[in-house]
Design a protein around this motif. Structure first.
Motif, PDB file in Angstrom:
ATOM      1  N   THR A   4       0.831  -1.210   0.000  1.00 59.41           N
ATOM      2  CA  THR A   4       0.000   0.000   0.000  1.00 59.41           C
ATOM      3  C   THR A   4       0.865   1.261   0.000  1.00 59.41           C
ATOM      4  N   PHE A   5       1.901   1.277   0.857  1.00 62.14           N
ATOM      5  CA  PHE A   5       2.747   2.479   0.929  1.00 62.14           C
ATOM      6  C   PHE A   5       3.715   2.558  -0.257  1.00 62.14           C
ATOM      7  N   THR A   6       4.026   1.414  -0.876  1.00 59.35           N
ATOM      8  CA  THR A   6       4.804   1.453  -2.117  1.00 59.35           C
ATOM      9  C   THR A   6       3.964   2.134  -3.197  1.00 59.35           C
ATOM     10  N   PRO A  15       0.719   1.993  12.369  1.00 60.86           N
ATOM     11  CA  PRO A  15       0.269   2.586  11.120  1.00 60.86           C
ATOM     12  C   PRO A  15      -1.128   2.105  10.699  1.00 60.86           C
ATOM     13  N   VAL A  16      -1.600   2.682   9.601  1.00 63.64           N
ATOM     14  CA  VAL A  16      -2.940   2.419   9.044  1.00 63.64           C
ATOM     15  C   VAL A  16      -2.784   2.199   7.541  1.00 63.64           C
ATOM     16  N   ALA A  17      -3.414   1.170   7.017  1.00 64.17           N
ATOM     17  CA  ALA A  17      -3.402   0.992   5.554  1.00 64.17           C
ATOM     18  C   ALA A  17      -4.680   0.324   5.070  1.00 64.17           C
ATOM     19  N   VAL A  18      -5.192   0.826   3.980  1.00 67.75           N
ATOM     20  CA  VAL A  18      -6.260   0.146   3.238  1.00 67.75           C
ATOM     21  C   VAL A  18      -5.682  -0.125   1.852  1.00 67.75           C
ATOM     22  N   GLY A  19      -5.721  -1.359   1.427  1.00 68.57           N
ATOM     23  CA  GLY A  19      -5.137  -1.759   0.140  1.00 68.57           C
ATOM     24  C   GLY A  19      -5.610  -0.853  -0.996  1.00 68.57           C
ATOM     25  N   GLN A  38      -9.439   1.391  -1.610  1.00 73.58           N
ATOM     26  CA  GLN A  38      -9.497   2.745  -1.054  1.00 73.58           C
ATOM     27  C   GLN A  38     -10.691   3.551  -1.560  1.00 73.58           C
ATOM     28  N   GLY A  39     -11.093   4.528  -0.755  1.00 71.35           N
ATOM     29  CA  GLY A  39     -12.132   5.473  -1.168  1.00 71.35           C
ATOM     30  C   GLY A  39     -13.545   4.925  -1.077  1.00 71.35           C
ATOM     31  N   LYS A  40     -13.713   3.827  -0.320  1.00 69.45           N
ATOM     32  CA  LYS A  40     -15.060   3.234  -0.191  1.00 69.45           C
ATOM     33  C   LYS A  40     -15.519   3.225   1.261  1.00 69.45           C
ATOM     34  N   GLY A  41     -14.842   3.967   2.113  1.00 66.69           N
ATOM     35  CA  GLY A  41     -15.256   4.042   3.518  1.00 66.69           C
ATOM     36  C   GLY A  41     -14.651   2.976   4.414  1.00 66.69           C
ATOM     37  N   THR A  42     -13.827   2.101   3.845  1.00 63.23           N
ATOM     38  CA  THR A  42     -13.272   0.992   4.643  1.00 63.23           C
ATOM     39  C   THR A  42     -12.379   1.506   5.780  1.00 63.23           C
ATOM     40  N   GLY A  43     -11.504   2.467   5.467  1.00 62.10           N
ATOM     41  CA  GLY A  43     -10.591   2.984   6.490  1.00 62.10           C
ATOM     42  C   GLY A  43     -11.350   3.578   7.668  1.00 62.10           C
ATOM     43  N   GLN A  44     -12.333   4.420   7.363  1.00 63.24           N
ATOM     44  CA  GLN A  44     -13.087   5.057   8.450  1.00 63.24           C
ATOM     45  C   GLN A  44     -13.884   4.025   9.247  1.00 63.24           C
ATOM     46  N   ALA A  45     -14.507   3.076   8.559  1.00 65.30           N
ATOM     47  CA  ALA A  45     -15.303   2.061   9.272  1.00 65.30           C
ATOM     48  C   ALA A  45     -14.399   1.199  10.158  1.00 65.30           C
ATOM     49  N   GLY A  67      -0.641  11.803  11.994  1.00 61.52           N
ATOM     50  CA  GLY A  67      -0.890  11.656  10.561  1.00 61.52           C
ATOM     51  C   GLY A  67      -1.601  12.871  10.004  1.00 61.52           C
ATOM     52  N   ASP A  68      -2.302  12.640   8.908  1.00 61.83           N
ATOM     53  CA  ASP A  68      -2.956  13.723   8.190  1.00 61.83           C
ATOM     54  C   ASP A  68      -4.237  14.155   8.913  1.00 61.83           C
ATOM     55  N   PRO A  69      -4.282  15.392   9.437  1.00 59.52           N
ATOM     56  CA  PRO A  69      -5.472  15.831  10.180  1.00 59.52           C
ATOM     57  C   PRO A  69      -6.740  15.746   9.331  1.00 59.52           C
ATOM     58  N   ASP A  70      -6.625  16.038   8.012  1.00 61.83           N
ATOM     59  CA  ASP A  70      -7.821  16.024   7.156  1.00 61.83           C
ATOM     60  C   ASP A  70      -8.463  14.647   7.142  1.00 61.83           C
ATOM     61  N   TYR A  71      -7.628  13.606   7.222  1.00 63.80           N
ATOM     62  CA  TYR A  71      -8.207  12.261   7.218  1.00 63.80           C
ATOM     63  C   TYR A  71      -8.694  11.852   8.608  1.00 63.80           C
ATOM     64  N   TYR A  72      -7.843  11.990   9.603  1.00 67.02           N
ATOM     65  CA  TYR A  72      -8.187  11.442  10.927  1.00 67.02           C
ATOM     66  C   TYR A  72      -9.277  12.240  11.645  1.00 67.02           C
TER      67      TYR A  72
HETATM   68  C1  LIG Z   1      -5.463   6.790   4.077  1.00 62.79           C
HETATM   69  C2  LIG Z   1      -6.249   5.487   3.930  1.00 62.79           C
HETATM   70  C3  LIG Z   1      -6.024   4.615   5.142  1.00 62.79           C
HETATM   71  C4  LIG Z   1      -7.727   5.846   3.806  1.00 62.79           C
HETATM   72  O1  LIG Z   1      -8.497   4.648   3.710  1.00 62.79           O
HETATM   73  P1  LIG Z   1      -9.780   4.606   2.741  1.00 62.79           P
HETATM   74  O2  LIG Z   1     -10.521   3.355   3.013  1.00 62.79           O
HETATM   75  O3  LIG Z   1      -9.309   4.855   1.353  1.00 62.79           O
HETATM   76  O4  LIG Z   1     -10.554   5.897   3.273  1.00 62.79           O
HETATM   77  P2  LIG Z   1     -12.121   6.104   3.377  1.00 62.79           P
HETATM   78  O5  LIG Z   1     -12.780   5.485   2.183  1.00 62.79           O
HETATM   79  O6  LIG Z   1     -12.591   5.734   4.720  1.00 62.79           O
HETATM   80  O7  LIG Z   1     -12.185   7.685   3.273  1.00 62.79           O
HETATM   81  C5  LIG Z   1     -11.992   8.269   2.020  1.00 62.79           C
HETATM   82  C6  LIG Z   1     -11.914   9.760   2.174  1.00 62.79           C
HETATM   83  O8  LIG Z   1     -10.693  10.107   2.834  1.00 62.79           O
HETATM   84  C7  LIG Z   1      -9.906  10.935   1.977  1.00 62.79           C
HETATM   85  N1  LIG Z   1      -8.518  10.536   2.139  1.00 62.79           N
HETATM   86  C8  LIG Z   1      -7.967   9.349   1.807  1.00 62.79           C
HETATM   87  N2  LIG Z   1      -6.652   9.384   2.107  1.00 62.79           N
HETATM   88  C9  LIG Z   1      -6.394  10.588   2.637  1.00 62.79           C
HETATM   89  C10 LIG Z   1      -5.229  11.215   3.124  1.00 62.79           C
HETATM   90  N3  LIG Z   1      -4.040  10.605   3.149  1.00 62.79           N
HETATM   91  N4  LIG Z   1      -5.346  12.480   3.589  1.00 62.79           N
HETATM   92  C11 LIG Z   1      -6.530  13.123   3.580  1.00 62.79           C
HETATM   93  N5  LIG Z   1      -7.674  12.581   3.124  1.00 62.79           N
HETATM   94  C12 LIG Z   1      -7.593  11.332   2.654  1.00 62.79           C
HETATM   95  C13 LIG Z   1     -10.396  10.641   0.582  1.00 62.79           C
HETATM   96  O9  LIG Z   1     -10.132  11.737  -0.250  1.00 62.79           O
HETATM   97  C14 LIG Z   1     -11.881  10.423   0.804  1.00 62.79           C
HETATM   98  O10 LIG Z   1     -12.534  11.664   0.901  1.00 62.79           O
HETATM   99  P3  LIG Z   1     -14.066  11.860   0.393  1.00 62.79           P
HETATM  100  O11 LIG Z   1     -14.894  10.893   1.209  1.00 62.79           O
HETATM  101  O12 LIG Z   1     -14.346  13.288   0.716  1.00 62.79           O
HETATM  102  O13 LIG Z   1     -14.051  11.521  -1.050  1.00 62.79           O
HETATM  103  C15 LIG Z   1      -5.860   4.720   2.637  1.00 62.79           C
HETATM  104  O14 LIG Z   1      -6.160   5.512   1.542  1.00 62.79           O
HETATM  105  C16 LIG Z   1      -4.394   4.336   2.616  1.00 62.79           C
HETATM  106  O15 LIG Z   1      -4.029   3.305   3.170  1.00 62.79           O
HETATM  107  N6  LIG Z   1      -3.573   5.159   1.942  1.00 62.79           N
HETATM  108  C17 LIG Z   1      -2.160   4.901   1.783  1.00 62.79           C
HETATM  109  C18 LIG Z   1      -1.440   4.789   3.076  1.00 62.79           C
HETATM  110  C19 LIG Z   1      -1.611   5.984   3.995  1.00 62.79           C
HETATM  111  O16 LIG Z   1      -1.481   7.126   3.569  1.00 62.79           O
HETATM  112  N7  LIG Z   1      -1.863   5.709   5.308  1.00 62.79           N
HETATM  113  C20 LIG Z   1      -1.827   6.682   6.388  1.00 62.79           C
HETATM  114  C21 LIG Z   1      -2.849   7.737   6.388  1.00 62.79           C
HETATM  115  S1  LIG Z   1      -2.276   9.210   7.263  1.00 62.79           S
END
Ligand SMILES: CC(C)(COP(=O)(O)OP(=O)(O)OC[C@H]1O[C@@H](n2cnc3c(N)ncnc32)[C@H](O)[C@@H]1OP(=O)(O)O)[C@@H](O)C(=O)NCCC(=O)NCCS
Length: 183
Positions: A21-23, A88-92, A96-103, A124-129
């Protein structure tokens, strides 16, 4: 997608998920660093100090079912408050982008709360967490265990009250996370 506690027998598959995932998202070097970090945290942290949760895709063959993974390891404060660090956190990439990470993060936080955890932090990224209840934490309120290269990425939430009360002193992270280069 099924969310569950990990099976320690899947540790190599989980390492592979982080590496891949990180690669894909950053670079081969970063993939190797995060894959090794995830492996070391799982391998060297005691059961009382570790929670690992996975998202499983049962439509795939055994050995290829881990679609996402989040790791919580203990942060130890002198005050004795029950706290964990999410990293760490990873979704393959394919998932990605289907809500799996948040759920998966919500699933993990509920489980930690049921186990008596009061505070959870991440880096990590405040916008995501911020989508899963985390908010920026000033180090005047809670210090990070190591010096931060991106202080804006120090995030936390209380699972038992609205706000995080200040705690004096620096917490300790588990040995595998105690590496200046990852902070
Ligand atoms: C970051 C990660 C865990 C998110 O998991 P995911 O299942 O894709 O995320 P979700 O589907 O729950 O959420 C998707 C939303 O988060 C946003 N998002 C995804 N990765 C993001 C990031 N790194 N920073 C900010 N926002 C992010 C998407 O744009 C999307 O936004 P939207 O709903 O407004 O379209 C996954 O994309 C991942 O593993 N990425 C690579 C590794 C990584 O960066 N991990 C650490 C995160 S700090």
């Amino acid at each position: 997608m099924e969310f569950s506690v990990y099976n320690p027998g899947d540790i190599d598959e989980i390492r592979h998920l982080f590496t891949r995932t990180f690669t894909d998202s950053e670079s081969e070097t970063e993939g190797a660093i995060v894959g090794n970090l995830a492996y070391e945290v799982m391998k060297t942290t005691g059961d009382n100090d570790l929670f690992v949760f996975v998202a499983l895709d049962h439509s795939r063959q055994p050995g290829e079912q881990v679609a996402g993974c989040i790791i919580f390891s203990r942060l130890t404060f002198d005050s004795g408050i029950d706290a964990f660090l999410l990293s760490p956190v990873a979704v393959g990439t394919d998932y990605q982008g289907k809500g799996t990470g948040q759920a998966l993060i919500h699933f993990g936080l509920r489980t930690l709360k049921d186990n008596g955890t009061e505070l959870v932090f991440t880096y990590g990224d405040p916008d995501y967490y911020c989508r899963t209840g985390f908010a920026p934490v000033s180090e005047a309120v809670i210090k990070a265990p190591l010096p931060l290269s991106h202080p804006e990425g120090w995030l936390g939430q209380s699972l038992v009250s609205k706000e995080i009360e200040p705690i004096a002193g620096k917490p300790h992270c588990v040995e595998a996370m105690n590496k200046p280069e990852i902070w």
